[in-house]
Design a protein around this motif. Structure first.
Motif, PDB file in Angstrom:
ATOM      1  N   PRO A  56      15.057-119.995 -26.385  1.00  0.00           N
ATOM      2  CA  PRO A  56      13.614-120.070 -26.099  1.00  0.00           C
ATOM      3  C   PRO A  56      12.796-119.283 -27.103  1.00  0.00           C
ATOM      4  N   GLU A  57      11.504-119.560 -27.153  1.00  0.00           N
ATOM      5  CA  GLU A  57      10.562-118.670 -27.819  1.00  0.00           C
ATOM      6  C   GLU A  57      10.039-117.759 -26.719  1.00  0.00           C
ATOM      7  N   LEU A  58      10.165-116.460 -26.928  1.00  0.00           N
ATOM      8  CA  LEU A  58       9.793-115.480 -25.913  1.00  0.00           C
ATOM      9  C   LEU A  58       8.654-114.620 -26.432  1.00  0.00           C
ATOM     10  N   PHE A  59       7.662-114.400 -25.571  1.00  0.00           N
ATOM     11  CA  PHE A  59       6.542-113.527 -25.943  1.00  0.00           C
ATOM     12  C   PHE A  59       6.303-112.579 -24.781  1.00  0.00           C
ATOM     13  N   ASN A  60       6.334-111.296 -25.075  1.00  0.00           N
ATOM     14  CA  ASN A  60       6.215-110.284 -24.026  1.00  0.00           C
ATOM     15  C   ASN A  60       5.087-109.300 -24.330  1.00  0.00           C
ATOM     16  N   VAL A  61       4.248-109.075 -23.331  1.00  0.00           N
ATOM     17  CA  VAL A  61       3.288-107.971 -23.387  1.00  0.00           C
ATOM     18  C   VAL A  61       3.381-107.232 -22.062  1.00  0.00           C
ATOM     19  N   TYR A  62       3.868-106.012 -22.102  1.00  0.00           N
ATOM     20  CA  TYR A  62       4.068-105.162 -20.910  1.00  0.00           C
ATOM     21  C   TYR A  62       4.777-105.934 -19.781  1.00  0.00           C
ATOM     22  N   ASN A  63       4.066-106.331 -18.732  1.00  0.00           N
ATOM     23  CA  ASN A  63       4.737-106.965 -17.572  1.00  0.00           C
ATOM     24  C   ASN A  63       4.691-108.483 -17.640  1.00  0.00           C
ATOM     25  N   LYS A  64       4.222-109.026 -18.747  1.00  0.00           N
ATOM     26  CA  LYS A  64       4.084-110.485 -18.856  1.00  0.00           C
ATOM     27  C   LYS A  64       5.095-111.047 -19.846  1.00  0.00           C
ATOM     28  N   VAL A  65       5.688-112.186 -19.470  1.00  0.00           N
ATOM     29  CA  VAL A  65       6.635-112.866 -20.355  1.00  0.00           C
ATOM     30  C   VAL A  65       6.233-114.339 -20.430  1.00  0.00           C
ATOM     31  N   ASP A  66       5.932-114.801 -21.605  1.00  0.00           N
ATOM     32  CA  ASP A  66       5.625-116.219 -21.817  1.00  0.00           C
ATOM     33  C   ASP A  66       6.830-116.866 -22.480  1.00  0.00           C
ATOM     34  N   ILE A  67       7.208-118.022 -21.954  1.00  0.00           N
ATOM     35  CA  ILE A  67       8.350-118.739 -22.539  1.00  0.00           C
ATOM     36  C   ILE A  67       7.904-120.110 -23.009  1.00  0.00           C
ATOM     37  N   ARG A  68       8.357-120.446 -24.194  1.00  0.00           N
ATOM     38  CA  ARG A  68       8.113-121.795 -24.717  1.00  0.00           C
ATOM     39  C   ARG A  68       9.453-122.411 -25.092  1.00  0.00           C
ATOM     40  N   LEU A  69       9.677-123.641 -24.639  1.00  0.00           N
ATOM     41  CA  LEU A  69      10.923-124.342 -24.940  1.00  0.00           C
ATOM     42  C   LEU A  69      10.626-125.605 -25.729  1.00  0.00           C
ATOM     43  N   SER A  70      11.278-125.723 -26.868  1.00  0.00           N
ATOM     44  CA  SER A  70      11.241-126.979 -27.618  1.00  0.00           C
ATOM     45  C   SER A  70      12.473-126.973 -28.503  1.00  0.00           C
ATOM     46  N   THR A  71      12.895-128.147 -28.897  1.00  0.00           N
ATOM     47  CA  THR A  71      14.111-128.236 -29.707  1.00  0.00           C
ATOM     48  C   THR A  71      13.718-128.314 -31.171  1.00  0.00           C
ATOM     49  N   HIS A  72      13.977-127.250 -31.901  1.00  0.00           N
ATOM     50  CA  HIS A  72      13.503-127.172 -33.285  1.00  0.00           C
ATOM     51  C   HIS A  72      14.174-128.238 -34.156  1.00  0.00           C
ATOM     52  N   ASP A  73      15.478-128.450 -33.910  1.00  0.00           N
ATOM     53  CA  ASP A  73      16.211-129.448 -34.708  1.00  0.00           C
ATOM     54  C   ASP A  73      15.623-130.855 -34.533  1.00  0.00           C
ATOM     55  N   ALA A  74      15.080-131.131 -33.345  1.00  0.00           N
ATOM     56  CA  ALA A  74      14.553-132.471 -33.058  1.00  0.00           C
ATOM     57  C   ALA A  74      13.033-132.504 -33.163  1.00  0.00           C
ATOM     58  N   ASN A  75      12.458-131.337 -33.410  1.00  0.00           N
ATOM     59  CA  ASN A  75      11.000-131.245 -33.535  1.00  0.00           C
ATOM     60  C   ASN A  75      10.265-131.736 -32.287  1.00  0.00           C
ATOM     61  N   GLY A  76      10.799-131.407 -31.114  1.00  0.00           N
ATOM     62  CA  GLY A  76      10.130-131.838 -29.883  1.00  0.00           C
ATOM     63  C   GLY A  76      10.910-131.441 -28.646  1.00  0.00           C
ATOM     64  N   LEU A  77      10.472-131.974 -27.520  1.00  0.00           N
ATOM     65  CA  LEU A  77      11.078-131.668 -26.222  1.00  0.00           C
ATOM     66  C   LEU A  77      12.285-132.578 -25.977  1.00  0.00           C
ATOM     67  N   THR A  78      13.432-131.982 -25.659  1.00  0.00           N
ATOM     68  CA  THR A  78      14.640-132.770 -25.386  1.00  0.00           C
ATOM     69  C   THR A  78      15.282-132.307 -24.079  1.00  0.00           C
ATOM     70  N   ASP A  79      16.364-132.990 -23.707  1.00  0.00           N
ATOM     71  CA  ASP A  79      17.102-132.628 -22.493  1.00  0.00           C
ATOM     72  C   ASP A  79      17.624-131.192 -22.536  1.00  0.00           C
ATOM     73  N   LYS A  80      17.864-130.679 -23.737  1.00  0.00           N
ATOM     74  CA  LYS A  80      18.322-129.292 -23.855  1.00  0.00           C
ATOM     75  C   LYS A  80      17.276-128.321 -23.316  1.00  0.00           C
ATOM     76  N   ASP A  81      16.020-128.625 -23.581  1.00  0.00           N
ATOM     77  CA  ASP A  81      14.925-127.782 -23.084  1.00  0.00           C
ATOM     78  C   ASP A  81      14.800-127.905 -21.566  1.00  0.00           C
ATOM     79  N   ILE A  82      14.971-129.118 -21.077  1.00  0.00           N
ATOM     80  CA  ILE A  82      14.867-129.357 -19.626  1.00  0.00           C
ATOM     81  C   ILE A  82      15.984-128.600 -18.903  1.00  0.00           C
ATOM     82  N   ASP A  83      17.198-128.675 -19.452  1.00  0.00           N
ATOM     83  CA  ASP A  83      18.331-127.973 -18.830  1.00  0.00           C
ATOM     84  C   ASP A  83      18.092-126.459 -18.802  1.00  0.00           C
ATOM     85  N   LEU A  84      17.576-125.926 -19.906  1.00  0.00           N
ATOM     86  CA  LEU A  84      17.317-124.485 -19.946  1.00  0.00           C
ATOM     87  C   LEU A  84      16.183-124.111 -18.981  1.00  0.00           C
ATOM     88  N   ALA A  85      15.151-124.955 -18.921  1.00  0.00           N
ATOM     89  CA  ALA A  85      14.037-124.691 -17.987  1.00  0.00           C
ATOM     90  C   ALA A  85      14.550-124.660 -16.542  1.00  0.00           C
TER      91      ALA A  85
END
Ligand code: H2B
Length: 92
Positions: A56-85
């Motif tokens: 994942p792409e992870l972004f943290n500020v104190y008590n907040k965590v933002d997560i972004r999932l995308s498949t870099h190799d495919a340049n988009g959203l794939t089943d790998k992202d869905i499974d991790l989500a």
């Protein structure tokens, strides 16, 4: 690998908890009691990512965590992202 555009992702987003499609990936914001709780969550997500060999792409500020999932190799959203989500939803 097949990618989902925003329209194709709609039925899949319904299987997930509060993830939103943005910029060819999916994103979710988490809020914890304090930094330590957020950090513990990041570590758990990291272990899931290593298990799935998908990161994942992870972004943290104190008590907040933002997560972004995308498949870099495919340049988009794939089943790998869905499974991790789905795995992240299970631990949150
Ligand atoms: N994570 C994500 N989010 N996208 C990828 O394309 C990706 C990854 N590729 N983790 C994997 C690792 C690849 O680099 C290794 C070699 O399998």
């Amino acid at each position: 690998m097949d990618t989902y555009n925003e329209q194709k992702a709609q039925p899949i987003l319904k299987e997930l908890k509060d993830w939103t499609f943005n910029n060819n990936g999916i994103e979710k914001k988490f809020v914890f009691k304090n930094f330590s709780q957020g950090l513990g969550f990041i570590v758990q997500v990291g272990l899931l990512a290593e298990k799935q060999n998908h990161h994942p792409e992870l972004f943290n500020v104190y008590n907040k965590v933002d997560i972004r999932l995308s498949t870099h190799d495919a340049n988009g959203l794939t089943d790998k992202d869905i499974d991790l989500a789905k795995a992240i939803d299970q631990i949150s």
